[in-house]
Design a protein around this motif. Structure first.
Motif, PDB file in Angstrom:
ATOM      1  N   UNK A  19       0.837  -1.204   0.000  1.00 48.53           N
ATOM      2  CA  UNK A  19       0.000   0.000   0.000  1.00 48.53           C
ATOM      3  C   UNK A  19       0.873   1.255   0.000  1.00 48.53           C
ATOM      4  N   UNK A  20       1.858   1.291   0.892  1.00 50.06           N
ATOM      5  CA  UNK A  20       2.728   2.463   0.979  1.00 50.06           C
ATOM      6  C   UNK A  20       3.571   2.599  -0.277  1.00 50.06           C
ATOM      7  N   UNK A  21       4.082   1.475  -0.779  1.00 47.51           N
ATOM      8  CA  UNK A  21       4.910   1.519  -1.992  1.00 47.51           C
ATOM      9  C   UNK A  21       4.103   2.056  -3.167  1.00 47.51           C
ATOM     10  N   UNK A  22       2.857   1.628  -3.266  1.00 42.33           N
ATOM     11  CA  UNK A  22       2.013   2.116  -4.358  1.00 42.33           C
ATOM     12  C   UNK A  22       1.724   3.614  -4.199  1.00 42.33           C
ATOM     13  N   UNK A  23       1.448   4.046  -2.967  1.00 42.52           N
ATOM     14  CA  UNK A  23       1.137   5.456  -2.731  1.00 42.52           C
ATOM     15  C   UNK A  23       2.328   6.360  -3.048  1.00 42.52           C
ATOM     16  N   UNK A  24       3.532   5.896  -2.723  1.00 50.19           N
ATOM     17  CA  UNK A  24       4.721   6.687  -3.030  1.00 50.19           C
ATOM     18  C   UNK A  24       4.891   6.819  -4.541  1.00 50.19           C
ATOM     19  N   UNK A  25       4.722   5.705  -5.251  1.00 51.53           N
ATOM     20  CA  UNK A  25       4.869   5.729  -6.707  1.00 51.53           C
ATOM     21  C   UNK A  25       3.829   6.654  -7.346  1.00 51.53           C
ATOM     22  N   UNK A  26       2.591   6.571  -6.873  1.00 50.75           N
ATOM     23  CA  UNK A  26       1.529   7.415  -7.429  1.00 50.75           C
ATOM     24  C   UNK A  26       1.753   8.890  -7.101  1.00 50.75           C
ATOM     25  N   UNK A  27       2.194   9.162  -5.876  1.00 48.99           N
ATOM     26  CA  UNK A  27       2.435  10.553  -5.480  1.00 48.99           C
ATOM     27  C   UNK A  27       3.587  11.146  -6.274  1.00 48.99           C
ATOM     28  N   UNK A  28       4.614  10.349  -6.536  1.00 51.42           N
ATOM     29  CA  UNK A  28       5.730  10.845  -7.350  1.00 51.42           C
ATOM     30  C   UNK A  28       5.258  11.171  -8.762  1.00 51.42           C
ATOM     31  N   UNK A  29       4.445  10.276  -9.334  1.00 54.03           N
ATOM     32  CA  UNK A  29       3.936  10.519 -10.686  1.00 54.03           C
ATOM     33  C   UNK A  29       3.093  11.791 -10.728  1.00 54.03           C
ATOM     34  N   UNK A  30       2.257  11.974  -9.713  1.00 54.39           N
ATOM     35  CA  UNK A  30       1.401  13.164  -9.659  1.00 54.39           C
ATOM     36  C   UNK A  30       2.233  14.438  -9.543  1.00 54.39           C
ATOM     37  N   UNK A  31       3.271  14.392  -8.703  1.00 55.51           N
ATOM     38  CA  UNK A  31       4.098  15.579  -8.472  1.00 55.51           C
ATOM     39  C   UNK A  31       4.894  15.957  -9.711  1.00 55.51           C
ATOM     40  N   UNK A  32       5.352  14.954 -10.463  1.00 50.04           N
ATOM     41  CA  UNK A  32       6.170  15.252 -11.642  1.00 50.04           C
ATOM     42  C   UNK A  32       5.330  15.603 -12.863  1.00 50.04           C
ATOM     43  N   UNK A  33       4.026  15.295 -12.820  1.00 47.16           N
ATOM     44  CA  UNK A  33       3.165  15.590 -13.961  1.00 47.16           C
ATOM     45  C   UNK A  33       2.591  17.002 -13.925  1.00 47.16           C
ATOM     46  N   UNK A  34       2.667  17.666 -12.775  1.00 47.01           N
ATOM     47  CA  UNK A  34       2.155  19.034 -12.683  1.00 47.01           C
ATOM     48  C   UNK A  34       3.054  19.946 -13.514  1.00 47.01           C
ATOM     49  N   UNK A  35       2.478  20.585 -14.511  1.00 43.04           N
ATOM     50  CA  UNK A  35       3.245  21.445 -15.407  1.00 43.04           C
ATOM     51  C   UNK A  35       3.411  22.836 -14.786  1.00 43.04           C
ATOM     52  N   UNK A  36       4.648  23.297 -14.705  1.00 44.31           N
ATOM     53  CA  UNK A  36       4.921  24.615 -14.131  1.00 44.31           C
ATOM     54  C   UNK A  36       5.828  25.404 -15.060  1.00 44.31           C
ATOM     55  N   UNK A  37       5.654  26.716 -15.059  1.00 45.51           N
ATOM     56  CA  UNK A  37       6.534  27.621 -15.775  1.00 45.51           C
ATOM     57  C   UNK A  37       6.541  28.943 -15.035  1.00 45.51           C
ATOM     58  N   UNK A  38       7.075  29.975 -15.645  1.00 49.11           N
ATOM     59  CA  UNK A  38       7.184  31.269 -14.966  1.00 49.11           C
ATOM     60  C   UNK A  38       5.823  31.827 -14.572  1.00 49.11           C
ATOM     61  N   UNK A  39       4.798  31.558 -15.389  1.00 49.75           N
ATOM     62  CA  UNK A  39       3.468  32.089 -15.079  1.00 49.75           C
ATOM     63  C   UNK A  39       2.850  31.426 -13.859  1.00 49.75           C
ATOM     64  N   UNK A  40       3.347  30.253 -13.470  1.00 43.11           N
ATOM     65  CA  UNK A  40       2.814  29.570 -12.295  1.00 43.11           C
ATOM     66  C   UNK A  40       3.002  30.407 -11.035  1.00 43.11           C
ATOM     67  N   UNK A  41       4.080  31.172 -10.988  1.00 46.68           N
ATOM     68  CA  UNK A  41       4.403  31.947  -9.791  1.00 46.68           C
ATOM     69  C   UNK A  41       3.364  33.009  -9.482  1.00 46.68           C
ATOM     70  N   UNK A  42       2.641  33.463 -10.487  1.00 45.62           N
ATOM     71  CA  UNK A  42       1.645  34.514 -10.275  1.00 45.62           C
ATOM     72  C   UNK A  42       0.216  33.986 -10.402  1.00 45.62           C
ATOM     73  N   UNK A  43       0.069  32.666 -10.490  1.00 48.10           N
ATOM     74  CA  UNK A  43      -1.251  32.040 -10.614  1.00 48.10           C
ATOM     75  C   UNK A  43      -1.535  31.249  -9.337  1.00 48.10           C
ATOM     76  N   UNK A  44      -2.397  31.767  -8.448  1.00 43.90           N
ATOM     77  CA  UNK A  44      -2.638  31.100  -7.157  1.00 43.90           C
ATOM     78  C   UNK A  44      -3.105  29.650  -7.302  1.00 43.90           C
ATOM     79  N   UNK A  45      -4.012  29.370  -8.242  1.00 39.27           N
ATOM     80  CA  UNK A  45      -4.551  28.022  -8.386  1.00 39.27           C
ATOM     81  C   UNK A  45      -3.483  27.031  -8.830  1.00 39.27           C
ATOM     82  N   UNK A  46      -2.703  27.393  -9.835  1.00 33.84           N
ATOM     83  CA  UNK A  46      -1.664  26.486 -10.333  1.00 33.84           C
ATOM     84  C   UNK A  46      -0.543  26.317  -9.310  1.00 33.84           C
TER      85      UNK A  46
END
Length: 241
Positions: A73-100
């Motif tokens: 369970x923990x191993x799966x959650x870590x793998x899924x959380x890593x995938x979620x964290x790396x899939x969030x797209x960020x750029x310079x505009x993210x810094x001024x966008x509260x939601x993103x």
């Protein structure tokens, strides 16, 4: 005489053109873009440290799996959380966008939380706890978490400095005119889980004992439920004399 006056006007104009940049710089016209670039540089440091952590996780997960495959369970959650964290797209505009920005922080905070659970597993498996590969990965991860904390702090300080320049005199003049496109940047906030210290109890489990799916690492095994207890019988009134 006319030539002298013309010469004086030209010299005065040249002096104005020569000293105008110096005067404008003294009034803070370059302050906003300078602080903005500094904040973006600090943001790049944050991203770099988060990426370093993400790169360590696959090897860490595989090492733990080799000694504690039942902690799926923990191993799966870590793998899924890593995938979620790396899939969030960020750029310079993210810094001024509260939601993103909030989406990015929440994904990283979730990964931090499940990584904490993964590291607690070592207390249940002595062989894993003494494994050299695990110890090396653990040390690298701890160092990375420290760097993340430092880089987030430095970023917040740079952003506060930049945001303040957008609201204070004399730089607010340029923020409303020449640098009108500059927007306040978002700050990292402490996650809800960081408000209280985690509690871990390894007293109720034996080293190496499997943990049921869904149970937190280190939690005591569930006890059998007690039989239902019905309502207490009502007292019978004593007969009257």
């Amino acid at each position: 005489m006319r030539h002298v006056k013309t010469l004086r006007k030209r010299l005065a104009l040249a002096a104005v053109l020569l000293f105008a940049p110096v005067m404008l710089a003294g009034c803070g016209i370059n302050t906003i873009p300078t602080k903005e670039e500094n904040a973006r540089a600090k943001w790049a440091d944050v991203q770099s440290q988060y990426q370093r952590r993400a790169d360590l996780i696959p090897n860490l997960v595989e090492t733990v799996r080799g000694y504690a495959a039942q902690e799926r369970t923990v191993l799966r959650e870590v793998t899924e959380a890593r995938a979620s964290a790396t899939q969030v797209q960020v750029d310079a505009s993210t810094l001024t966008d509260p939601a993103r920005f909030q989406q990015y922080q929440q994904a990283q905070d979730r990964l931090t939380g499940v990584l904490g659970r993964l590291m607690m597993i070592q207390e249940r498996y002595p062989d894993l706890k003494s494994n050299q590969n695990f110890l090396a990965l653990q040390s690298q991860l701890e160092g990375t978490e420290n760097r993340i904390a430092v880089s987030r702090r430095d970023y917040n300080e740079a952003v506060r400095d930049y945001n303040t320049s957008l609201r204070t005199f004399p730089t607010i003049i340029w923020a409303k005119t020449i640098h009108g496109g500059s927007k306040p940047m978002q700050l990292f906030q402490a996650s809800a889980s960081a408000q209280s210290a985690p509690t871990v109890d390894f007293g109720g489990a034996q080293p190496g004992a499997p943990v049921p799916d869904g149970a937190a690492p280190g939690s005591a095994p569930p006890t059998s439920a007690a039989p239902p207890v019905g309502p207490a019988p009502s007292a019978t009134p004593a007969p009257t004399q």
